[in-house]
Write an enzyme that holds these catalytic residues in place. Structure first.
Site, PDB file in Angstrom:
ATOM      1  N   ARG A  15       0.839  -1.200   0.000  1.00 13.79           N
ATOM      2  CA  ARG A  15       0.000   0.000   0.000  1.00 13.79           C
ATOM      3  C   ARG A  15       0.878   1.256   0.000  1.00 13.79           C
ATOM      4  O   ARG A  15       2.082   1.174   0.193  1.00 13.79           O
ATOM      5  CB  ARG A  15      -0.922   0.003   1.235  1.00 13.79           C
ATOM      6  CG  ARG A  15      -1.995  -1.065   1.191  1.00 13.79           C
ATOM      7  CD  ARG A  15      -2.763  -1.171   2.492  1.00 13.79           C
ATOM      8  NE  ARG A  15      -1.948  -1.687   3.563  1.00 13.79           N
ATOM      9  CZ  ARG A  15      -2.376  -1.873   4.821  1.00 13.79           C
ATOM     10  NH1 ARG A  15      -3.619  -1.549   5.140  1.00 13.79           N
ATOM     11  NH2 ARG A  15      -1.581  -2.357   5.735  1.00 13.79           N
ATOM     12  N   LYS A  75       2.256   1.770   7.088  1.00 10.71           N
ATOM     13  CA  LYS A  75       2.719   0.904   8.182  1.00 10.71           C
ATOM     14  C   LYS A  75       3.536   1.688   9.195  1.00 10.71           C
ATOM     15  O   LYS A  75       4.088   2.758   8.887  1.00 10.71           O
ATOM     16  CB  LYS A  75       3.601  -0.211   7.603  1.00 10.71           C
ATOM     17  CG  LYS A  75       2.804  -1.386   7.110  1.00 10.71           C
ATOM     18  CD  LYS A  75       1.964  -1.951   8.211  1.00 10.71           C
ATOM     19  CE  LYS A  75       1.538  -3.361   8.004  1.00 10.71           C
ATOM     20  NZ  LYS A  75       0.452  -3.751   8.907  1.00 10.71           N
ATOM     21  N   TYR A  94      -0.388   4.230  10.531  1.00 12.12           N
ATOM     22  CA  TYR A  94      -0.715   3.233  11.560  1.00 12.12           C
ATOM     23  C   TYR A  94       0.521   3.032  12.428  1.00 12.12           C
ATOM     24  O   TYR A  94       1.642   2.940  11.905  1.00 12.12           O
ATOM     25  CB  TYR A  94      -1.072   1.879  10.925  1.00 12.12           C
ATOM     26  CG  TYR A  94      -2.429   1.827  10.271  1.00 12.12           C
ATOM     27  CD1 TYR A  94      -3.588   2.034  11.021  1.00 12.12           C
ATOM     28  CD2 TYR A  94      -2.569   1.558   8.924  1.00 12.12           C
ATOM     29  CE1 TYR A  94      -4.846   1.974  10.422  1.00 12.12           C
ATOM     30  CE2 TYR A  94      -3.824   1.503   8.317  1.00 12.12           C
ATOM     31  CZ  TYR A  94      -4.954   1.710   9.075  1.00 12.12           C
ATOM     32  OH  TYR A  94      -6.194   1.648   8.488  1.00 12.12           O
ATOM     33  N   ASP A 270      -5.787 -10.659  14.414  1.00 10.76           N
ATOM     34  CA  ASP A 270      -4.854  -9.575  14.767  1.00 10.76           C
ATOM     35  C   ASP A 270      -5.014  -9.157  16.230  1.00 10.76           C
ATOM     36  O   ASP A 270      -4.155  -8.464  16.771  1.00 10.76           O
ATOM     37  CB  ASP A 270      -5.010  -8.375  13.826  1.00 10.76           C
ATOM     38  CG  ASP A 270      -6.382  -7.754  13.890  1.00 10.76           C
ATOM     39  OD1 ASP A 270      -7.349  -8.441  14.288  1.00 10.76           O
ATOM     40  OD2 ASP A 270      -6.509  -6.565  13.554  1.00 10.76           O
TER      41      ASP A 270
HETATM   42  N1  LIG Z   1      -7.159  -9.898   9.932  1.00 11.00           N
HETATM   43  C1  LIG Z   1      -7.233  -8.693   9.392  1.00 11.00           C
HETATM   44  O1  LIG Z   1      -6.584  -8.404   8.386  1.00 11.00           O
HETATM   45  C2  LIG Z   1      -8.141  -7.660   9.978  1.00 11.00           C
HETATM   46  C3  LIG Z   1      -8.444  -6.488   9.258  1.00 11.00           C
HETATM   47  C4  LIG Z   1      -9.355  -5.590   9.822  1.00 11.00           C
HETATM   48  C5  LIG Z   1      -9.919  -5.855  11.087  1.00 11.00           C
HETATM   49  N2  LIG Z   1      -9.550  -6.996  11.760  1.00 11.00           N
HETATM   50  C6  LIG Z   1     -10.094  -7.340  13.070  1.00 11.00           C
HETATM   51  O2  LIG Z   1     -11.444  -7.790  12.938  1.00 11.00           O
HETATM   52  C7  LIG Z   1     -12.068  -7.685  14.219  1.00 11.00           C
HETATM   53  C8  LIG Z   1     -13.452  -7.047  14.085  1.00 11.00           C
HETATM   54  O3  LIG Z   1     -13.281  -5.686  13.699  1.00 11.00           O
HETATM   55  P1  LIG Z   1     -14.537  -4.713  13.481  1.00 11.00           P
HETATM   56  O4  LIG Z   1     -13.998  -3.481  12.864  1.00 11.00           O
HETATM   57  O5  LIG Z   1     -15.631  -5.436  12.806  1.00 11.00           O
HETATM   58  O6  LIG Z   1     -14.960  -4.410  14.985  1.00 11.00           O
HETATM   59  P2  LIG Z   1     -16.371  -3.818  15.453  1.00 11.00           P
HETATM   60  O7  LIG Z   1     -16.133  -3.176  16.781  1.00 11.00           O
HETATM   61  O8  LIG Z   1     -17.015  -3.023  14.376  1.00 11.00           O
HETATM   62  O9  LIG Z   1     -17.285  -5.123  15.664  1.00 11.00           O
HETATM   63  C9  LIG Z   1     -17.033  -6.065  16.658  1.00 11.00           C
HETATM   64  C10 LIG Z   1     -18.340  -6.740  17.033  1.00 11.00           C
HETATM   65  O10 LIG Z   1     -18.016  -7.826  17.912  1.00 11.00           O
HETATM   66  C11 LIG Z   1     -19.119  -7.928  18.794  1.00 11.00           C
HETATM   67  N3  LIG Z   1     -18.758  -8.778  19.929  1.00 11.00           N
HETATM   68  C12 LIG Z   1     -17.955  -8.504  20.979  1.00 11.00           C
HETATM   69  N4  LIG Z   1     -17.945  -9.553  21.831  1.00 11.00           N
HETATM   70  C13 LIG Z   1     -18.745 -10.499  21.277  1.00 11.00           C
HETATM   71  C14 LIG Z   1     -19.145 -11.796  21.692  1.00 11.00           C
HETATM   72  N5  LIG Z   1     -18.724 -12.339  22.837  1.00 11.00           N
HETATM   73  N6  LIG Z   1     -19.978 -12.494  20.890  1.00 11.00           N
HETATM   74  C15 LIG Z   1     -20.419 -11.980  19.725  1.00 11.00           C
HETATM   75  N7  LIG Z   1     -20.095 -10.739  19.294  1.00 11.00           N
HETATM   76  C16 LIG Z   1     -19.266 -10.028  20.067  1.00 11.00           C
HETATM   77  C17 LIG Z   1     -19.424  -6.473  19.143  1.00 11.00           C
HETATM   78  O11 LIG Z   1     -20.723  -6.343  19.712  1.00 11.00           O
HETATM   79  C18 LIG Z   1     -19.310  -5.805  17.786  1.00 11.00           C
HETATM   80  O12 LIG Z   1     -20.554  -5.749  17.099  1.00 11.00           O
HETATM   81  C19 LIG Z   1     -11.094  -6.873  15.086  1.00 11.00           C
HETATM   82  O13 LIG Z   1     -10.344  -7.750  15.894  1.00 11.00           O
HETATM   83  C20 LIG Z   1     -10.193  -6.224  14.073  1.00 11.00           C
HETATM   84  O14 LIG Z   1      -8.915  -5.898  14.617  1.00 11.00           O
HETATM   85  C21 LIG Z   1      -8.664  -7.874  11.222  1.00 11.00           C
END
Ligand SMILES: NC(=O)c1ccc[n+]([C@@H]2O[C@H](COP(=O)([O-])OP(=O)(O)OC[C@H]3O[C@@H](n4cnc5c(N)ncnc54)[C@H](O)[C@@H]3O)[C@@H](O)[C@H]2O)c1
Length: 371
Positions: A15, A75, A94, A270
């Site tokens: 990126r 990054k 970031y 992550d």
């Molecule tokens: N792997 C990757 O490349 C990558 C990229 C972007 C985001 N992510 C990760 O994805 C994850 C989600 O991100 P997001 O932006 O959607 O977050 P978000 O805050 O928008 O959504 C998280 C959801 O999880 C729910 N939640 C919390 N505890 C829960 C439980 N016990 N049971 C069911 N639901 C529950 C919350 O109510 C919320 O609706 C984060 O960990 C983020 O860091 C990873």
């Protein structure tokens, strides 16, 4: 202000901090933009496109770092980069400092002003500069699941949408936030049977409205998770508890109830992942198998689509970056949402979570900015 864009040097990072479209906006606001040669190569954008947008191309990162008042990246800076930062220079990128003592020390020693994308807020309690990457990861999660479901990749040999007369894949999404909703959008679009599990009733109500009944919703309990994953072909892990590791909602024992060849995509990897059996993987080797279940656990999913990700990121960072370029640190004083992004200023840590997790003294932003 003179705004500098070095080429990203972290392995597999394609990126770029500013796209030519964003450069035009900075130049239009009377800023000078300097871009390291080939900075846009990873997204197929050449120097000429940056020149057309009004940027000057510099041959080395050293020239960019030494001449710019503000550095815009993607990054966290690598050691060779943070060593080139200096007092009064703004870094906008970031950072993820809470788990990175070495980088935090490096940035403190540089005396720069470091504004982290991931802690900038909006007026609704959201994180607007993280959301675009969650959108990308959510949508990608269904593509990843579709690939992993193929027989030669260890999957059940199932087409997500089925065909007329053949049942489509059952996709269960745990977490109905940004990632979960975007995963659902893709899954519904492909014709899957989709269930979202969340612990927030308002969130489930919104999803029910949004998808007009096309997505089943369930409140998050152990019982609901157990029942749903046993019948699922794909489970997407998309939970987040802000500031904490992901809760392990699916244990190894529960995994045994899943069918052989079913697929887990743990997007929350992550933050440690929400499946007990997950461990982080890379784009080189994205999957592994435990108890016959294919696990996809890439911690940097948006990195595989750097063109989409760079544009999405620039759309979100542009207003904040322009405010910093227009007003310098005064922009941090004026805007509490941008101020929430300030992690380090003049050798002091101004983000409480970073200070607490690294055992460093915390300074309120007004204290840190005081002359
Ligand atoms: N792997 C990757 O490349 C990558 C990229 C972007 C985001 N992510 C990760 O994805 C994850 C989600 O991100 P997001 O932006 O959607 O977050 P978000 O805050 O928008 O959504 C998280 C959801 O999880 C729910 N939640 C919390 N505890 C829960 C439980 N016990 N049971 C069911 N639901 C529950 C919350 O109510 C919320 O609706 C984060 O960990 C983020 O860091 C990873």
């Amino acid at each position: 202000m003179r705004v500098g864009v070095p080429k990203e040097i972290k392995r597999h990072e394609y990126r770029v901090g500013l796209t030519p479209g964003a450069v035009r906006e900075y130049v239009g606001a009377r800023h000078t933009v300097v871009v390291e040669t080939n900075a846009g190569e990873g997204i197929g954008v050449h120097n000429d496109a940056y020149r057309m947008a009004g940027a000057t191309i510099l041959e080395t990162a050293a020239e960019v770092f030494s001449s710019a008042d503000m550095i815009v990246k993607v990054k966290e800076p690598q050691p060779v980069e943070w060593m080139q930062l200096r007092k009064g220079q703004i870094l906008f990128t970031y950072l993820h400092l809470a788990a990175d003592a070495q980088q935090t020390k490096g940035l403190m020693e540089s005396n720069c002003t470091a504004v982290a994308y991931e802690t900038v807020t909006d007026n609704h309690g959201g994180l607007p500069l993280l959301a675009p990457m969650s959108e990308v990861a959510g949508r990608l999660s269904i593509e990843a699941a579709g690939t992993a479901l193929k027989r030669f990749n260890g999957g059940r040999g199932l087409l997500i949408g089925g065909v007329p007369g053949v049942q489509p894949a059952r996709i269960v999404i745990i977490g109905g936030g940004v990632v979960g909703r975007h995963a659902a959008r893709m899954a519904v679009g492909l014709g899957a049977e989709v269930t979202i599990i969340d612990r927030s009733l308002p969130c489930l109500r919104e999803i029910d409205d949004l998808f007009a009944g096309r997505v089943r919703t369930r409140f998050s309990t152990m019982e609901a998770i157990e029942q749903e994953i046993a019948a699922a072909d794909v489970v997407i892990g998309a939970v987040l508890i802000p500031g904490a590791s992901a809760p392990k909602l699916v244990t190894r024992g529960m995994l045994k109830s899943m069918r052989k060849g079913s697929v887990i995509v743990d997007v929350a990897i992550d933050q440690g992942g929400c499946f007990e059996t997950s461990h982080a993987t890379t784009h080189d080797e994205p999957t592994f198998e435990i108890d016959g279940v294919v696990h996809y656990c890439v911690a940097n999913m948006p990195g595989s689509v750097p063109l989409t990700s760079s544009v999405a990121l620039n759309n979100a960072t542009l207003p904040f970056g322009l405010a910093l370029a227009n007003k310098g640190v005064a922009a941090l004083v004026e805007d509490p949402n941008l101020r929430a992004g300030l992690n380090i200023h003049a050798g002091r840590v101004t983000n409480r979570a970073v200070a607490d997790s690294l055992g460093l003294p915390f300074f309120r932003v007004d204290e840190a900015l005081a002359p």
